[in-house]
Motif scaffolding. Structure first.
Motif, PDB file in Angstrom:
ATOM      1  N   GLY A 440       0.817  -1.209   0.000  1.00  0.00           N
ATOM      2  CA  GLY A 440       0.000   0.000   0.000  1.00  0.00           C
ATOM      3  C   GLY A 440       0.850   1.258   0.000  1.00  0.00           C
ATOM      4  N   VAL A 441       1.929   1.251   0.793  1.00  0.00           N
ATOM      5  CA  VAL A 441       2.831   2.403   0.821  1.00  0.00           C
ATOM      6  C   VAL A 441       3.487   2.587  -0.545  1.00  0.00           C
ATOM      7  CG1 VAL A 441       4.959   3.310   1.830  1.00  0.00           C
ATOM      8  CG2 VAL A 441       3.231   2.245   3.297  1.00  0.00           C
ATOM      9  N   GLY A 442       3.947   1.489  -1.155  1.00  0.00           N
ATOM     10  CA  GLY A 442       4.557   1.578  -2.478  1.00  0.00           C
ATOM     11  C   GLY A 442       3.602   2.117  -3.520  1.00  0.00           C
ATOM     12  N   LEU A 443       2.364   1.634  -3.496  1.00  0.00           N
ATOM     13  CA  LEU A 443       1.362   2.105  -4.457  1.00  0.00           C
ATOM     14  C   LEU A 443       1.049   3.585  -4.249  1.00  0.00           C
ATOM     15  CD1 LEU A 443      -1.007  -0.986  -4.321  1.00  0.00           C
ATOM     16  CD2 LEU A 443       0.215  -0.190  -6.370  1.00  0.00           C
ATOM     17  N   LEU A 444       1.044   4.011  -2.985  1.00  0.00           N
ATOM     18  CA  LEU A 444       0.791   5.428  -2.713  1.00  0.00           C
ATOM     19  C   LEU A 444       1.830   6.305  -3.395  1.00  0.00           C
ATOM     20  CD1 LEU A 444      -0.397   7.865  -1.180  1.00  0.00           C
ATOM     21  CD2 LEU A 444       0.986   7.179   0.785  1.00  0.00           C
ATOM     22  N   TRP A 445       3.099   5.993  -3.184  1.00  0.00           N
ATOM     23  CA  TRP A 445       4.147   6.885  -3.697  1.00  0.00           C
ATOM     24  C   TRP A 445       4.439   6.678  -5.180  1.00  0.00           C
ATOM     25  CZ3 TRP A 445       3.974  10.752  -0.943  1.00  0.00           C
ATOM     26  CH2 TRP A 445       3.951  10.708   0.448  1.00  0.00           C
ATOM     27  N   THR A 446       3.916   5.602  -5.759  1.00  0.00           N
ATOM     28  CA  THR A 446       4.000   5.498  -7.225  1.00  0.00           C
ATOM     29  C   THR A 446       2.799   6.162  -7.887  1.00  0.00           C
ATOM     30  OG1 THR A 446       3.014   3.291  -7.096  1.00  0.00           O
ATOM     31  CG2 THR A 446       5.417   3.413  -7.269  1.00  0.00           C
ATOM     32  N   GLY A 447       1.842   6.630  -7.091  1.00  0.00           N
ATOM     33  CA  GLY A 447       0.741   7.423  -7.623  1.00  0.00           C
ATOM     34  C   GLY A 447      -0.540   6.673  -7.887  1.00  0.00           C
ATOM     35  N   ASP A 448      -0.614   5.375  -7.542  1.00  0.00           N
ATOM     36  CA  ASP A 448      -1.846   4.615  -7.766  1.00  0.00           C
ATOM     37  C   ASP A 448      -2.685   4.686  -6.491  1.00  0.00           C
ATOM     38  OD1 ASP A 448      -3.829   2.871  -8.511  1.00  0.00           O
ATOM     39  OD2 ASP A 448      -2.458   1.403  -9.395  1.00  0.00           O
ATOM     40  N   LEU A 449      -3.361   5.801  -6.310  1.00  0.00           N
ATOM     41  CA  LEU A 449      -4.019   6.068  -5.038  1.00  0.00           C
ATOM     42  C   LEU A 449      -5.185   5.131  -4.752  1.00  0.00           C
ATOM     43  CD1 LEU A 449      -3.966   9.961  -4.850  1.00  0.00           C
ATOM     44  CD2 LEU A 449      -2.201   8.302  -4.265  1.00  0.00           C
ATOM     45  N   ASP A 450      -5.940   4.761  -5.776  1.00  0.00           N
ATOM     46  CA  ASP A 450      -7.092   3.887  -5.535  1.00  0.00           C
ATOM     47  C   ASP A 450      -6.647   2.524  -5.009  1.00  0.00           C
ATOM     48  OD1 ASP A 450      -8.829   5.843  -6.305  1.00  0.00           O
ATOM     49  OD2 ASP A 450      -9.003   5.147  -8.376  1.00  0.00           O
ATOM     50  N   LYS A 451      -5.650   1.931  -5.675  1.00  0.00           N
ATOM     51  CA  LYS A 451      -5.152   0.632  -5.201  1.00  0.00           C
ATOM     52  C   LYS A 451      -4.473   0.778  -3.842  1.00  0.00           C
ATOM     53  CE  LYS A 451      -4.415  -2.070  -9.428  1.00  0.00           C
ATOM     54  NZ  LYS A 451      -3.384  -2.740 -10.264  1.00  0.00           N
ATOM     55  N   ALA A 452      -3.737   1.869  -3.678  1.00  0.00           N
ATOM     56  CA  ALA A 452      -3.061   2.086  -2.397  1.00  0.00           C
ATOM     57  C   ALA A 452      -4.068   2.121  -1.261  1.00  0.00           C
ATOM     58  CB  ALA A 452      -2.272   3.392  -2.439  1.00  0.00           C
ATOM     59  N   GLU A 453      -5.181   2.791  -1.488  1.00  0.00           N
ATOM     60  CA  GLU A 453      -6.202   2.880  -0.449  1.00  0.00           C
ATOM     61  C   GLU A 453      -6.731   1.495  -0.082  1.00  0.00           C
ATOM     62  OE1 GLU A 453     -10.025   5.688   0.521  1.00  0.00           O
ATOM     63  OE2 GLU A 453      -9.812   4.939  -1.527  1.00  0.00           O
ATOM     64  N   ARG A 454      -6.985   0.671  -1.080  1.00  0.00           N
ATOM     65  CA  ARG A 454      -7.507  -0.676  -0.798  1.00  0.00           C
ATOM     66  C   ARG A 454      -6.503  -1.488   0.014  1.00  0.00           C
ATOM     67  NH1 ARG A 454      -9.129  -0.518  -6.250  1.00  0.00           N
ATOM     68  NH2 ARG A 454      -7.597  -2.095  -6.855  1.00  0.00           N
ATOM     69  N   TYR A 455      -5.234  -1.437  -0.358  1.00  0.00           N
ATOM     70  CA  TYR A 455      -4.225  -2.225   0.353  1.00  0.00           C
ATOM     71  C   TYR A 455      -3.999  -1.693   1.773  1.00  0.00           C
ATOM     72  CZ  TYR A 455      -2.846  -5.339  -3.407  1.00  0.00           C
ATOM     73  OH  TYR A 455      -2.838  -6.336  -4.348  1.00  0.00           O
ATOM     74  N   LEU A 456      -3.983  -0.388   1.934  1.00  0.00           N
ATOM     75  CA  LEU A 456      -3.769   0.166   3.268  1.00  0.00           C
ATOM     76  C   LEU A 456      -4.947  -0.142   4.190  1.00  0.00           C
ATOM     77  CD1 LEU A 456      -2.166   3.584   2.278  1.00  0.00           C
ATOM     78  CD2 LEU A 456      -1.024   1.681   3.457  1.00  0.00           C
ATOM     79  N   TRP A 457      -6.169  -0.086   3.646  1.00  0.00           N
ATOM     80  CA  TRP A 457      -7.332  -0.465   4.463  1.00  0.00           C
ATOM     81  C   TRP A 457      -7.249  -1.939   4.852  1.00  0.00           C
ATOM     82  CZ3 TRP A 457     -10.556   1.624   7.533  1.00  0.00           C
ATOM     83  CH2 TRP A 457     -11.014   2.930   7.346  1.00  0.00           C
ATOM     84  N   SER A 458      -6.858  -2.789   3.919  1.00  0.00           N
ATOM     85  CA  SER A 458      -6.720  -4.208   4.222  1.00  0.00           C
ATOM     86  C   SER A 458      -5.669  -4.430   5.303  1.00  0.00           C
ATOM     87  CB  SER A 458      -6.342  -4.974   2.949  1.00  0.00           C
ATOM     88  OG  SER A 458      -6.148  -6.347   3.228  1.00  0.00           O
ATOM     89  N   ALA A 459      -4.545  -3.720   5.192  1.00  0.00           N
ATOM     90  CA  ALA A 459      -3.493  -3.843   6.199  1.00  0.00           C
ATOM     91  C   ALA A 459      -3.978  -3.366   7.561  1.00  0.00           C
ATOM     92  CB  ALA A 459      -2.262  -3.050   5.771  1.00  0.00           C
ATOM     93  N   LEU A 460      -4.720  -2.270   7.581  1.00  0.00           N
ATOM     94  CA  LEU A 460      -5.235  -1.733   8.841  1.00  0.00           C
ATOM     95  C   LEU A 460      -6.128  -2.744   9.538  1.00  0.00           C
ATOM     96  CD1 LEU A 460      -5.540   0.821  10.656  1.00  0.00           C
ATOM     97  CD2 LEU A 460      -7.514   1.433   9.258  1.00  0.00           C
ATOM     98  N   ARG A 461      -7.036  -3.344   8.782  1.00  0.00           N
ATOM     99  CA  ARG A 461      -7.966  -4.304   9.386  1.00  0.00           C
ATOM    100  C   ARG A 461      -7.241  -5.565   9.859  1.00  0.00           C
ATOM    101  NH1 ARG A 461     -11.471  -2.251   5.172  1.00  0.00           N
ATOM    102  NH2 ARG A 461     -10.648  -3.820   3.741  1.00  0.00           N
ATOM    103  N   SER A 462      -6.348  -6.092   9.029  1.00  0.00           N
ATOM    104  CA  SER A 462      -5.671  -7.338   9.410  1.00  0.00           C
ATOM    105  C   SER A 462      -4.708  -7.105  10.562  1.00  0.00           C
ATOM    106  CB  SER A 462      -4.936  -7.936   8.205  1.00  0.00           C
ATOM    107  OG  SER A 462      -3.915  -7.074   7.757  1.00  0.00           O
ATOM    108  N   ALA A 463      -4.081  -5.927  10.616  1.00  0.00           N
ATOM    109  CA  ALA A 463      -3.165  -5.638  11.725  1.00  0.00           C
ATOM    110  C   ALA A 463      -3.922  -5.579  13.044  1.00  0.00           C
ATOM    111  CB  ALA A 463      -2.435  -4.327  11.475  1.00  0.00           C
ATOM    112  N   ARG A 464      -5.119  -5.032  13.022  1.00  0.00           N
ATOM    113  CA  ARG A 464      -5.933  -5.007  14.247  1.00  0.00           C
ATOM    114  C   ARG A 464      -6.289  -6.414  14.685  1.00  0.00           C
ATOM    115  NH1 ARG A 464      -9.939  -0.078  12.304  1.00  0.00           N
ATOM    116  NH2 ARG A 464      -8.590   1.646  12.977  1.00  0.00           N
ATOM    117  N   THR A 465      -6.552  -7.284  13.717  1.00  0.00           N
ATOM    118  CA  THR A 465      -6.932  -8.667  14.032  1.00  0.00           C
ATOM    119  C   THR A 465      -5.748  -9.464  14.561  1.00  0.00           C
ATOM    120  OG1 THR A 465      -8.629  -8.613  12.314  1.00  0.00           O
ATOM    121  CG2 THR A 465      -7.914 -10.785  13.082  1.00  0.00           C
ATOM    122  N   THR A 466      -4.580  -9.255  13.961  1.00  0.00           N
ATOM    123  CA  THR A 466      -3.409 -10.072  14.311  1.00  0.00           C
ATOM    124  C   THR A 466      -2.553  -9.452  15.402  1.00  0.00           C
ATOM    125  OG1 THR A 466      -2.188  -9.052  12.476  1.00  0.00           O
ATOM    126  CG2 THR A 466      -3.286 -11.147  12.034  1.00  0.00           C
TER     127      THR A 466
END
Length: 685
Positions: A440-466
């Motif tokens: 998600g961080v890589g996608l953010l700084w390469t400019g693909d904001l839509d995909k970056a948002e999806r990956y960062l949200w996924s990371a946020l949710r899974s990090a809370r779970t794990t």
């Protein structure tokens, strides 16, 4: 004659009014039980309490009282010693009641409790749980009540010339507070608590003292006792120095000073056995997935090879959790000469470098680990290879700012993890969460904001779970930055405030993972013309641990300073600093969105319009279009009706119309044609 047979009160004595009140309460009931192990002050308490009363008879039980006739005679003599029975009746204190356990006199005692003479109440002082008649409901003064609280402990220490150096370890045990020398406490415990037990039980206690707590399933491999549960229950009953949790499968815990005495005795009597017991405990805890305990005992056993295996398979992601310092302290115990000897121990060295901020050494240790994996069966190397990949991606590629490479490498890692199972990679979900966040961080700084948002949200949710809090913090902070870069200040504020609250609540404000959230807060302060607030956020970042910091965030931090200068009305200084940022940017940094950001800042500072062939900038919208809204937008230049658009997208017509209204609002258009024209100008069409 009042109090005949009652022992004297040792001097100096600390009067305990709260417990005297409890005994007065109990004296109004048929039976009061004061139950605790040796040295808890049962006799002293009751004797001091009895000095204030004229109705207390006293019988200290001796071995002869195990005979029923002798017990009856002793009770009668104690009551007669009072003389005339007081109007309210008499209270009989039976001290050292545990001496009757298992002897014939115990039946007579039960009968006395069940059918006492008129007006007679009983106060029973015992090291063990007394056997009472069915239905008896005694007033119980427990160990927890007998324990000296911090104020009482300090008063007692002062009374005894301040000999209580370790009040916390004594857990309020008066003998432990007053003995002073450790050897004296050990001798007392051995004489009064341990030595009277059978040799087999003493060996059991010594071996189970290596763990902070024990349960039957753990005690069995440590001691070889198949009846461990029964032994633990008996120790709890007879010593008063073993307590259990109120669970279906209870854990048992020795009093701190007793455990310390047992461990010292074990080290003296069988020093070679200590390491073996810790190694057994480490493997038991590992099977139970009690990772901190497994790591601790592996280190105590000096079983470095096994410790490395535990870190690689069960603990590596703790370096991005609130357990990171404890993991680092454990890894630091590994002697340096062992670190290059196995792939897993070399992984530990890389983690140690990460924890201390020595990022330059991390690739060296990763390469050493990989070289040693050559020839190992694929199934046996899958877990450690995944761990090495994730460390390299986060601590090398991302730190250096190689964002396209970060996206490519995380994509590969996630592909390999997709076919793995938790049997093969026990930390599968945690490693995946870390990789998703980095992508998600890589996608953010390469400019693909839509995909970056999806990956960062996924990371946020899974990090809370794990339970990997630093990943949660990092994802939240980058979601804040992403929303800011889109111009969605409300969403950016929500994420940034949440990230800061999480960082402060968990004590993670000084971590590099908190930087993105603080940087967004600084940017938002500038948007609201609050320069002082922005500078405060920048100061918070200056105190963070990473050295060097992440390349991308280091540049963003500099850009915040550029924006502060521009907001302060000094465009010349802002332009000069921006040029310096360009020149001093880390050579490996490859972050297209940051380059675009700097280009835009340069034009804005110079007040120069963008080149005619430059693509439209997508920062202009105050609220971005969602992916579904962009899909609907692409139909607007056509002649399709709302119903036809809905049919083509397989949604209801009301949903299609709602998306169209949202598009008009976000684009600032009043009708369909105007929305199409604005979207074309912004590059959406």
């Amino acid at each position: 004659m009042a109090g005949a047979g009652r022992p004297g009160v040792p001097q100096p004595h600390l009067r305990r009014a709260r417990l005297h009140a409890r005994l007065n309460e109990g004296a109004g009931q048929p039976v009061t039980v004061v139950r605790a192990g040796a040295g808890w002050g049962k006799t002293t308490l009751a004797a001091a309490w009895a000095t204030d009363r004229s109705d207390v008879a006293w019988l200290t039980l001796r071995p002869r009282h195990t005979d029923a006739d002798a017990l009856r005679a002793g009770v009668a003599a104690a009551v007669r010693a009072l003389g005339t029975t007081p109007p309210g009746g008499a209270v009989l204190v039976l001290d050292d009641l545990h001496l009757l356990d298992g002897f014939p006199a115990q039946k007579d005692l039960i009968e006395l409790i069940a059918r006492p003479p008129a007006g007679l109440r009983l106060v029973l002082l015992s090291r063990t749980e007394p056997v009472l008649p069915p239905g008896a409901r005694p007033v119980v003064v427990s160990v927890a009540e007998l324990a000296f609280d911090p104020i009482e402990s300090a008063d007692l220490a002062n009374l005894h010339l301040g000999v209580a150096d370790d009040a916390e370890e004594s857990e309020g045990w008066p003998i432990g507070l007053c003995q002073g020398a450790r050897g004296a406490t050990d001798d007392y415990l051995w004489r009064e608590v341990i030595a009277p037990l059978p040799a087999r039980t003493r060996r059991f206690m010594l071996r189970t003292s290596v763990t902070a707590e024990t349960c039957p399933a753990l005690a069995e491999p440590l001691t070889g006792h198949a009846d461990a549960h029964a032994v633990l229950l008996e120790l709890e009953r007879v010593t008063g120095f073993l307590t259990s949790s109120e669970l279906e499968h209870p854990w048992f815990r020795y009093h701190g000073q007793l455990r310390a005495a047992l461990r010292r005795r074990l080290a003296i009597e069988t020093p070679d056995e200590v390491g073996r017991l810790h190694a057994l405990a480490a493997r038991w805890y590992a099977r139970e997935l009690s990772v901190p305990e497994a790591l601790h005992h592996a280190a105590e056993a000096a079983d470095w090879v096994y410790l490395g295996k535990l870190v690689a398979e069960l603990a590596v992601t703790r370096i991005v959790s609130t357990d990171r310092r404890q993991l680092a302290l454990t890894v630091q115990r590994i002697p340096p000469e062992f670190l290059p000897t196995t792939p897993e121990l070399s992984l530990c060295a890389a983690l140690l470098m990460f924890a201390t901020g020595d990022f330059e050494s991390i690739p060296i240790w990763i390469e050493r680990a990989r070289a040693m994996l050559v020839g190992r069966r694929p199934a046996d190397r899958l877990a450690i290879e995944a761990a090495l990949d994730v460390i390299e991606i986060g601590a090398v590629v991302r730190v250096r700012g190689r964002m396209p490479a970060l996206v490519a490498l995380t994509t590969g890692v996630l592909g390999r993890l997709r076919t793995a199972s938790t049997d093969e990679v026990p930390l599968l979900h945690q490693l995946r969460s870390v990789a998703v966040n980095n992508k998600g961080v890589g996608l953010l700084w390469t400019g693909d904001l839509d995909k970056a948002e999806r990956y960062l949200w996924s990371a946020l949710r899974s990090a809370r779970t794990t339970g990997i809090e630093l990943v949660e913090l990092n994802a939240e902070g980058h979601l804040a930055l992403l929303a800011y870069l889109r111009g969605d200040l409300a969403t950016a504020t929500g994420h940034a405030v949440s990230a800061r609250a999480l960082a402060e609540r968990l004590g993670l404000a000084a971590t590099v993972q908190a930087a993105a959230g603080y940087l967004t807060l600084a940017l938002l302060e500038i948007e609201h013309d609050r320069a002082a607030g922005a500078q405060e956020m920048l100061r918070a970042i200056l105190h963070q641990e990473a050295s060097p910091p992440e390349a991308a965030l280091a540049v963003v931090s500099s850009l915040v300073r550029v924006l502060l200068l521009r907001a302060g009305g000094d465009p010349v200084a802002a332009a000069s600093l921006l040029e310096q940022v360009r020149q001093e940017a880390p050579p490996a940094l490859d972050a297209p969105l940051i380059e675009e950001w700097m280009d835009r800042l340069e034009r804005e500072i110079a007040d120069v319009p963008p080149p005619a062939d430059a693509p439209p900038e997508k920062f202009a919208l105050a609220e971005p279009l969602s992916e579904r809204e962009i899909e609907v937008l692409r139909y607007l230049p056509s002649v399709l009706t709302a119903q036809e658009i809905a049919d083509d997208l397989s949604v209801s017509v009301n949903t299609a119309k709602a998306h169209m209204r949202a598009i008009y609002r976000k684009l600032g258009a009043s009708r369909r044609r105007e929305a199409v024209e604005i979207a074309q100008e912004l590059g959406y069409l």
